[in-house]
Design an enzyme around this catalytic site. Structure first.
Site, PDB file in Angstrom:
ATOM      1  N   ASP A  39      22.205  -1.309  10.026  1.00  0.00           N
ATOM      2  CA  ASP A  39      22.744  -0.048   9.527  1.00  0.00           C
ATOM      3  C   ASP A  39      22.846  -0.050   7.999  1.00  0.00           C
ATOM      4  O   ASP A  39      22.450   0.893   7.324  1.00  0.00           O
ATOM      5  CB  ASP A  39      24.118   0.237  10.160  1.00  0.00           C
ATOM      6  CG  ASP A  39      25.006  -1.004  10.234  1.00  0.00           C
ATOM      7  OD1 ASP A  39      24.700  -2.013   9.566  1.00  0.00           O
ATOM      8  OD2 ASP A  39      26.003  -0.966  10.962  1.00  0.00           O
ATOM      9  N   ASP A  71      20.110  -1.649  26.997  1.00  0.00           N
ATOM     10  CA  ASP A  71      19.508  -2.985  26.925  1.00  0.00           C
ATOM     11  C   ASP A  71      20.203  -3.963  27.877  1.00  0.00           C
ATOM     12  O   ASP A  71      20.056  -5.182  27.730  1.00  0.00           O
ATOM     13  CB  ASP A  71      19.617  -3.530  25.492  1.00  0.00           C
ATOM     14  CG  ASP A  71      18.410  -3.151  24.644  1.00  0.00           C
ATOM     15  OD1 ASP A  71      17.500  -2.482  25.170  1.00  0.00           O
ATOM     16  OD2 ASP A  71      18.374  -3.511  23.451  1.00  0.00           O
TER      17      ASP A  71
END
Length: 524
Positions: free
Chosen positions: A280, A127
């Site tokens: 997460d 990214d």
């Protein structure tokens, strides 16, 4: 003129004193007393939680309940008839963002994993917004591809969802459909070659296991005092919290890296979501509510880097404190209404995992030891019992410190440093609960790799250029000034000798406030 000035000062001081006496009995004392009771209750909750986990850990050590004994685990073996198709297809995901200093380490470690070459796909999810770094990462991928490694370089035209968005996009590629499991490594993580051989068997032999999590090993723990303090806190998290959660309820928060997921479990849980900054933990909770189990393998360590600049550490701690609080707010009712898991597991997730560790622990550390306790020096009518001010904190500290025996002599520094950081954690926790301004702020933790050694190893570097605005931290300085004032008042008029602690703590806040903590990176 001097007499008039002195008289005016006396009058103002007298008026302040009179107002204080008028407010103290009906307002200040009851409020402060209520705060003391509340903080003692939170301290007791934290104390019981730590003692409980300590008892469970001792039991685990005495009876040797290792993951390989609790679950079926057999080494992967060659099959003459099936050949390499006997091995499951594994996807390796490496999300990164402008990781100039460490991208080669992570890609190299992933490409060095020992697993049949036709049964592994390495996916670099870049990214990066810096085109130079982007080009360097792509060239590194091409270099490994030319050696026969099955590596894919994937980019997207936006950063929506940050890491969660990148992982979600990565799962959409056609070749991923062939994969059974996915291992995730952040850009500074370097797994050993046998990582998959030690983790995949858990998933192959136990169809109810969704996640196998490894422990973190810090390559730069000795870089400065701040990294030593971080090591103490994280060692407790991995050696105690993760171990206990895995052994008792088969649940713990995924650490976002150094773990292997069953892809079908990710899909059943709803995939990656970017509604908080702890994607997460979000996935782990949702998978757990579907009935999946998690395994933590404490003997398996993956090398990585701790943030060694105070700025990077503050950003990281904001995300790690704000995200769980925000997720708790979003998921509390969903957890309560769930019918797939037992009542005890729901209670563990809501009360122990979220409420005590992610909310109470942050708030009580700052509010009690940096606000309420110092305030009692001005109000002798409000007393904090010795068991709450000394005994419980001491036991909690010792239980935390045993996770890192080599740093026991630094425990006093750790206490003072943790109290300083509790300022930011408390602030971030309230931001998460109230969904205020910086609730979705995501600043990638800066990694230095060997950059610092390279700069300092060059010929006599110039003194780092320090901008005053970057160096000064007004919140820390403000709290430090308050504690100094409380310490001076207690030394002059108090009877509890709190000033010893207050002066030490105010020094810690001033050191952080003036930026003399962590690694200072030369700008040239």
């Amino acid at each position: 003129m001097q007499q008039i000035s002195a008289t005016s000062t006396t009058i103002v001081t007298g008026q302040i004193g009179f107002a204080w006496q008028q407010l103290k009995a009906p307002l200040i004392v009851p409020v402060l007393q209520a705060m003391v009771v509340l903080c003692l209750a939170m301290s007791t909750m934290l104390f019981v939680e730590r003692v409980y986990m300590g008892i469970v850990l001792v039991f685990l050590k005495l009876f040797g309940r290792k993951p390989e004994k609790r679950y079926k685990w057999e080494p992967m073996k060659d099959d003459v008839e099936l050949g390499n198709s006997a091995y499951p297809m594994v996807l390796i995901q490496i999300p990164m963002y402008n990781e100039k200093e460490v991208y080669q380490l992570s890609i190299g470690a992933a490409c060095g994993l020992s697993w049949p070459s036709d049964r592994i796909v390495i996916q670099v999810l870049d990214d990066s917004t810096d085109h130079t770094i982007k080009s360097m990462v792509e060239q590194e991928c091409q270099r490994w591809a030319s050696k026969g490694i099955n590596i894919k370089y994937e980019i997207r035209d936006n950063r929506n969802g940050y890491k969660a968005g990148a992982l979600k996009e990565g799962m959409k590629h056609s070749y991923v459909k062939q994969c059974d499991y996915v291992a995730i490594f952040d850009a500074d993580f370097q797994p050993e070659p046998d990582f998959l051989w030690r983790t995949i068997p858990f998933l192959v032999n136990n169809p109810d296991i969704a996640l196998v999590q490894a422990r973190w090993k810090f390559v730069n723990a000795d870089e400065c005092l701040m990294t030593r303090m971080q090591e103490m806190s994280l060692d407790y998290h991995f050696k105690v919290e993760q171990e206990v959660g895995s052994s008792t309820y088969a649940f713990f928060g995924f650490n976002g890296t150094a773990g292997v997921w069953r892809i079908s479990a990710i899909n059943e849980a709803g995939g990656w979501k970017d509604r908080t900054t702890v994607e997460d933990m979000d996935l782990a909770v949702r998978a757990s509510l579907k009935g999946w189990k998690f395994v933590y393998v404490g003997d398996l360590k993956v090398k990585n880097e701790l943030p060694s600049t105070f700025k990077a550490y503050r950003y990281q701690q904001h995300r790690w404190s704000c995200g769980p609080a925000n997720l708790f707010k979003k998921m509390a009712m969903e957890i309560i209404r769930n019918r797939k898991v037992t009542l005890w597991k729901k209670l563990y997730v809501i009360y122990s995992f979220f409420f005590v560790r992610k909310i109470v622990a942050h708030i009580v550390t700052f509010v009690f030891y940096c606000v309420v306790l110092p305030s009692t020096v001005f109000v002798p009518d409000v007393q904090v019992p010795k068991w709450g001010a000394v005994y419980i904190p001491s036991i909690i500290t010792l239980l935390n410190a045993v996770g890192t025996p080599r740093s026991l002599h630094l425990v006093m520094f750790w206490i003072l440093f943790e109290n300083v950081m509790s300022l930011h954690r408390t602030k971030a926790t309230f931001i998460g609960l109230l969904e205020a301004g910086r609730v979705n702020e995501w600043v990638v933790t800066e990694k230095l790799g060997d950059a610092l050694k390279t700069k300092l190893g060059a010929k006599a570097p110039k003194k780092p250029r320090i901008r005053i605005g970057e160096r000064l931290h007004l919140l820390e300085l403000g709290v430090g000034a308050y504690l100094f004032f409380c310490g001076c008042y207690d030394m002059a008029f108090g009877a509890n000798r709190y000033f010893i602690f207050l002066f030490l703590q105010c020094i810690a806040f001033f050191v952080a406030g003036f930026g003399y903590i962590g690694t200072i990176v030369p700008s040239s």
